[in-house]
Design an enzyme around this catalytic site. Structure first.
Site, PDB file in Angstrom:
ATOM      1  N   MET A   1     -26.433 -69.420 -12.757  1.00  0.00           N
ATOM      2  CA  MET A   1     -27.601 -68.574 -12.695  1.00  0.00           C
ATOM      3  C   MET A   1     -28.724 -69.255 -13.494  1.00  0.00           C
ATOM      4  O   MET A   1     -28.685 -69.299 -14.717  1.00  0.00           O
ATOM      5  CB  MET A   1     -27.273 -67.204 -13.277  1.00  0.00           C
ATOM      6  CG  MET A   1     -28.486 -66.404 -13.608  1.00  0.00           C
ATOM      7  SD  MET A   1     -28.259 -64.786 -14.374  1.00  0.00           S
ATOM      8  CE  MET A   1     -26.587 -64.689 -14.880  1.00  0.00           C
ATOM      9  N   PRO A   2     -29.738 -69.791 -12.813  1.00  0.00           N
ATOM     10  CA  PRO A   2     -30.840 -70.407 -13.534  1.00  0.00           C
ATOM     11  C   PRO A   2     -31.713 -69.364 -14.229  1.00  0.00           C
ATOM     12  O   PRO A   2     -32.011 -68.317 -13.664  1.00  0.00           O
ATOM     13  CB  PRO A   2     -31.636 -71.137 -12.463  1.00  0.00           C
ATOM     14  CG  PRO A   2     -31.046 -70.797 -11.161  1.00  0.00           C
ATOM     15  CD  PRO A   2     -29.846 -69.956 -11.385  1.00  0.00           C
ATOM     16  N   ILE A   3     -32.098 -69.678 -15.453  1.00  0.00           N
ATOM     17  CA  ILE A   3     -33.065 -68.874 -16.195  1.00  0.00           C
ATOM     18  C   ILE A   3     -34.250 -69.798 -16.468  1.00  0.00           C
ATOM     19  O   ILE A   3     -34.114 -70.809 -17.151  1.00  0.00           O
ATOM     20  CB  ILE A   3     -32.474 -68.343 -17.510  1.00  0.00           C
ATOM     21  CG1 ILE A   3     -31.256 -67.483 -17.227  1.00  0.00           C
ATOM     22  CG2 ILE A   3     -33.534 -67.570 -18.291  1.00  0.00           C
ATOM     23  CD1 ILE A   3     -30.474 -67.088 -18.459  1.00  0.00           C
ATOM     24  N   GLN A  38     -29.902 -64.654  -8.002  1.00  0.00           N
ATOM     25  CA  GLN A  38     -29.312 -65.366  -9.141  1.00  0.00           C
ATOM     26  C   GLN A  38     -30.376 -65.943 -10.082  1.00  0.00           C
ATOM     27  O   GLN A  38     -30.060 -66.348 -11.191  1.00  0.00           O
ATOM     28  CB  GLN A  38     -28.424 -66.507  -8.640  1.00  0.00           C
ATOM     29  CG  GLN A  38     -27.182 -66.048  -7.910  1.00  0.00           C
ATOM     30  CD  GLN A  38     -26.408 -67.227  -7.379  1.00  0.00           C
ATOM     31  OE1 GLN A  38     -26.868 -67.921  -6.481  1.00  0.00           O
ATOM     32  NE2 GLN A  38     -25.244 -67.463  -7.952  1.00  0.00           N
ATOM     33  N   ARG A  40     -33.480 -66.027 -12.578  1.00  0.00           N
ATOM     34  CA  ARG A  40     -34.196 -65.222 -13.570  1.00  0.00           C
ATOM     35  C   ARG A  40     -35.433 -65.992 -13.991  1.00  0.00           C
ATOM     36  O   ARG A  40     -35.348 -67.180 -14.320  1.00  0.00           O
ATOM     37  CB  ARG A  40     -33.333 -64.965 -14.813  1.00  0.00           C
ATOM     38  CG  ARG A  40     -31.966 -64.341 -14.538  1.00  0.00           C
ATOM     39  CD  ARG A  40     -32.098 -62.923 -13.994  1.00  0.00           C
ATOM     40  NE  ARG A  40     -30.818 -62.274 -13.872  1.00  0.00           N
ATOM     41  CZ  ARG A  40     -30.106 -62.199 -12.750  1.00  0.00           C
ATOM     42  NH1 ARG A  40     -30.561 -62.767 -11.644  1.00  0.00           N
ATOM     43  NH2 ARG A  40     -28.960 -61.559 -12.714  1.00  0.00           N
TER      44      ARG A  40
END
Length: 68
Positions: A1-3, A38, A40
């Protein structure tokens, strides 16, 4: 999950920030092969007096540009 964290100067409209979040999400989906849900994106707004370059705040830089 990329932030993904983005810092911008205060003063942009809600629509501009939403567009930025949408575009960043699309780029992450395309380049990282993840689903949009996915991704953020955290946008932090910084006051012109809390962002500087060359020893001057952005507020001072903008003021100088107006004088020229």
């Amino acid at each position: 999950m990329p932030i993904i964290q983005v810092q911008v100067l205060k003063g942009r409209s809600d629509e501009q920030i939403k567009g930025l979040i949408e575009d960043i999400t699309e780029a992450a989906v395309t380049n990282l092969q993840v689903r949009p849900e996915q991704v953020r994106v955290v946008v932090t707004e910084i006051a012109e007096t809390h962002w500087g370059a060359g020893g001057l705040t952005m507020k001072e830089i903008k003021r100088e540009r107006e004088v020229k």
